[in-house]
Write a protein that holds these residues in place. Structure first.
Motif, short mmCIF file in Angstrom:
data_model
loop_
_atom_site.label_atom_id
_atom_site.label_comp_id
_atom_site.label_asym_id
_atom_site.label_seq_id
_atom_site.Cartn_x
_atom_site.Cartn_y
_atom_site.Cartn_z
N ARG A 167 64.60 16.37 -2.21
CA ARG A 167 64.17 16.78 -0.99
C ARG A 167 63.43 17.86 -0.70
N MET A 168 62.22 17.37 0.16
CA MET A 168 61.50 18.85 0.54
C MET A 168 61.52 18.75 2.04
N VAL A 169 61.82 20.05 2.59
CA VAL A 169 62.08 20.08 3.90
C VAL A 169 60.70 21.14 4.30
N LEU A 170 60.18 20.67 5.48
CA LEU A 170 58.97 21.74 5.75
C LEU A 170 59.01 21.79 7.05
N THR A 171 59.21 23.07 7.61
CA THR A 171 59.36 23.52 9.25
C THR A 171 58.04 23.97 9.43
N VAL A 172 57.53 23.38 10.60
CA VAL A 172 56.22 23.69 10.90
C VAL A 172 56.18 24.18 12.43
N THR A 173 55.33 24.99 12.91
CA THR A 173 55.08 25.42 14.30
C THR A 173 53.73 25.10 14.29
N VAL A 174 53.49 24.12 15.84
CA VAL A 174 52.32 23.97 16.35
C VAL A 174 52.40 24.14 17.84
N PRO A 175 50.96 24.44 18.23
CA PRO A 175 50.82 24.88 19.65
C PRO A 175 51.43 23.68 20.46
N ARG A 176 52.10 24.11 21.64
CA ARG A 176 52.60 22.90 22.49
C ARG A 176 51.45 21.87 22.96
N ALA A 177 50.34 22.41 23.04
CA ALA A 177 49.18 21.42 23.51
C ALA A 177 48.81 20.60 22.45
N ASP A 178 49.33 20.63 21.28
CA ASP A 178 48.67 19.89 19.98
C ASP A 178 50.04 18.97 19.33
N ALA A 179 51.24 19.24 20.03
CA ALA A 179 52.34 18.65 19.75
C ALA A 179 52.18 17.16 19.44
N GLU A 180 51.73 16.53 20.49
CA GLU A 180 51.62 14.95 20.48
C GLU A 180 50.47 14.46 19.51
#
Length: 113
Positions: A9-22
């Motif tokens: 299993r690969m687990v990737l935690t990613v942070t994205v600006p709220r404006a780009d979430a969709e």
């Protein structure tokens, strides 16, 4: 005991600006459909943090991507491929941070429907 053999299993935690979430979610869906065609890919999941407010000021959204593979060898072949690099370029462009972990799956239990 439901042993998983060589499953990985690969687990990737990613942070994205709220404006780009969709946009990130749409891009992930395209990449996930493509990744599903790779030998050894078993399943993929995109999760979005319930608090929707990672980072200072809550301007970031945290996602967690999990990807299960038949074994580590197949995952690493995918991970290191030029095709993967090209297919995931949009995801990397949208994120402000990422942290990856890999796990050897020791046991897995499906819940009967």
């Amino acid at each position: 005991m439901g042993a998983a053999g060589g499953a990985f299993r690969m687990v990737l935690t990613v942070t994205v600006p709220r404006a780009d979430a969709e946009a990130f979610e749409r891009a992930w869906a395209r990449v996930a459909d493509w990744t599903a065609t790779w030998p050894g890919c078993l399943r993929q999941t995109l999760g979005r943090a319930e608090d929707h407010a990672a980072g200072p000021g809550g301007g970031q959204v945290e996602f967690e991507i999990t990807s299960d593979w038949a074994d580590a060898t197949r995952f690493h072949a995918f991970e290191r491929s030029r095709e993967q690099d090209e297919a995931t370029a949009e995801l990397r462009r949208l994120r402000t941070g990422a942290r990856m972990r890999t796990l050897q799956i020791r046991d897995h239990r499906e819940v009967p429907a």
